[in-house]
Scaffold this motif. Structure first.
Motif, PDB file in Angstrom:
ATOM      1  N   ILE A  27      -6.512  13.301   5.664  1.00  0.00           N
ATOM      2  CA  ILE A  27      -7.408  13.474   6.815  1.00  0.00           C
ATOM      3  C   ILE A  27      -7.020  12.507   7.935  1.00  0.00           C
ATOM      4  O   ILE A  27      -7.019  12.872   9.124  1.00  0.00           O
ATOM      5  CB  ILE A  27      -8.873  13.253   6.386  1.00  0.00           C
ATOM      6  N   SER A  31      -5.616  13.488  11.623  1.00  0.00           N
ATOM      7  CA  SER A  31      -6.346  12.964  12.786  1.00  0.00           C
ATOM      8  C   SER A  31      -5.501  11.978  13.594  1.00  0.00           C
ATOM      9  O   SER A  31      -6.024  11.297  14.483  1.00  0.00           O
ATOM     10  CB  SER A  31      -7.639  12.273  12.321  1.00  0.00           C
ATOM     11  N   GLU A  32      -4.214  11.886  13.258  1.00  0.00           N
ATOM     12  CA  GLU A  32      -3.251  11.044  13.973  1.00  0.00           C
ATOM     13  C   GLU A  32      -3.525   9.552  13.824  1.00  0.00           C
ATOM     14  O   GLU A  32      -3.316   8.767  14.748  1.00  0.00           O
ATOM     15  CB  GLU A  32      -3.191  11.436  15.458  1.00  0.00           C
ATOM     16  N   TYR A  33      -4.003   9.167  12.640  1.00  0.00           N
ATOM     17  CA  TYR A  33      -4.110   7.758  12.283  1.00  0.00           C
ATOM     18  C   TYR A  33      -3.063   7.456  11.214  1.00  0.00           C
ATOM     19  O   TYR A  33      -2.637   8.349  10.466  1.00  0.00           O
ATOM     20  CB  TYR A  33      -5.506   7.426  11.735  1.00  0.00           C
TER      21      TYR A  33
END
Length: 350
Positions: A27, A31-33
């Motif tokens: 996730i 979510s680009e983390y």
């Protein structure tokens, strides 16, 4: 066969935690983390120093007690959803004694904790009585009792204990669980001696359930009420007793907040969440005293580490909420984990 059963009790929560963390990483990536940086910050936020360790222990202290409250009821065939309300009345009772009673610490602290346990126990006994006498399902009554507890404690604080700032006065030093030595040892964290109370409570739960006649009767009623009644066990009495003991654990959890973490009680706009988290802790700990301690340590560590994860990796704390929810989901779906493990043991394809 017994060894395999015990091994599965350990395997299910461990696999559930791994799956929860793995899906949480996915996730984050979507979510680009950066999940590696995020989990590194999370780990540092739990074990990165004495301060973080102190905060984790403080966070897990009421979680242990609320988890024990849920687990005790589970073990006796009951589902106590009212831990949150029982915690609130216990919190208020401990603060009331802490504010109004003048006594040395050796008397004041045990008296305040006892008052919290009695208040929580009486609050828990009400749905127990309704279950035993009128067969009203405890899930319904305990949920309703949560709201009654919330607004009743608020009303009592406003009427009798209100101090400036929408809260009660601070408890006397003789009733405080805080320690200058512990604070200095953990770089001024909010840790207090309540964790000792929580560990003692876990030992008490184990002893009562597995080493006493009363515990045997309580577990017997949980397994089969009709067979227990046929064997001469007073089912109604044990249902009320079970809910009272469960409520007492929850009430003492409230005293950890009132005498330890906060030293007072505020007028609550909503629930604290500690009581509801106890359900997850009990599930993860397989309703055992030792398991509850480890479950509370994990949840407490995740909650404290999430703050560091947000500040360092920029990941919202809600992500940890998702991870916790996933862990609970996989524990609740333990049959799926059992199926996977059995397939692996048999060398078959999943």
């Amino acid at each position: 066969m017994e060894n395999q059963k015990n091994w599965m009790k350990i395997a299910v929560p461990v696999i559930s935690v791994i799956l929860g963390l793995l899906i949480g990483a996915i996730i984050m990536a979507v979510s680009e983390y950066d999940p590696i940086k995020a989990y590194g910050a999370l780990f540092q936020g739990v074990f990165g120093g004495s301060y973080f360790l102190g905060e984790t222990v403080r966070q897990m202290t009421p979680l242990i007690l609320s988890g024990l409250a849920v687990a005790f009821a589970f073990r006796t065939g009951l589902f106590n959803i009212g831990v949150e309300g029982q915690l609130l009345v216990g919190w208020l009772a401990s603060v009331y004694v802490g504010v109004t009673v003048d006594a040395p610490a050796v008397i004041h602290i045990p008296l305040a904790i006892l008052a919290a346990g009695v208040a929580g126990g009486l609050w828990g006994a009400v749905p127990g009585f309704l279950k035993a006498r009128f067969q009203v399902h405890e899930v319904i009554t305990t949920i309703m009792m949560n709201y009654i507890a919330l607004y009743t404690t608020n009303a009592i604080i406003r009427a009798y204990l209100l101090a400036p700032g929408e809260r009660t006065e601070a408890v006397a030093k003789s009733a405080s669980l805080k320690s200058v030595w512990l604070e200095n040892a953990t770089d001024y964290s909010t840790i207090h001696y309540g964790f000792i109370v929580a560990l003692i409570a876990a030992a008490v739960m184990w002893f009562v359930l597995w080493r006493t006649t009363t515990g045997y009767e309580l577990r017997s009623v949980g397994f089969n009420q009709h067979a227990s009644q046929y064997a001469g066990i007073n089912v109604s009495r044990n249902i009320v007793l079970s809910m009272a003991i469960s409520g007492a654990f929850a009430g003492i959890a409230g005293s950890m907040e009132g005498l330890g973490t906060y030293q007072y009680m505020t007028i609550n706009a909503g629930f604290t969440g500690v009581g509801f988290d106890g359900i997850a802790v009990a599930l993860l700990g397989a309703n055992s005293a030792l398991g509850v301690i480890f479950g509370a340590a994990l949840f407490g560590g995740l909650k404290i580490g999430a703050l560091n994860m947000q500040s360092i990796a920029g990941v919202p704390t809600e992500i940890i909420g998702i991870v916790i929810a996933l862990i609970i989901f996989f524990v609740a779906c333990s049959y799926l984990v059992h199926w996977v493990v059995n397939k692996v043991n048999k060398g078959g394809k999943i």
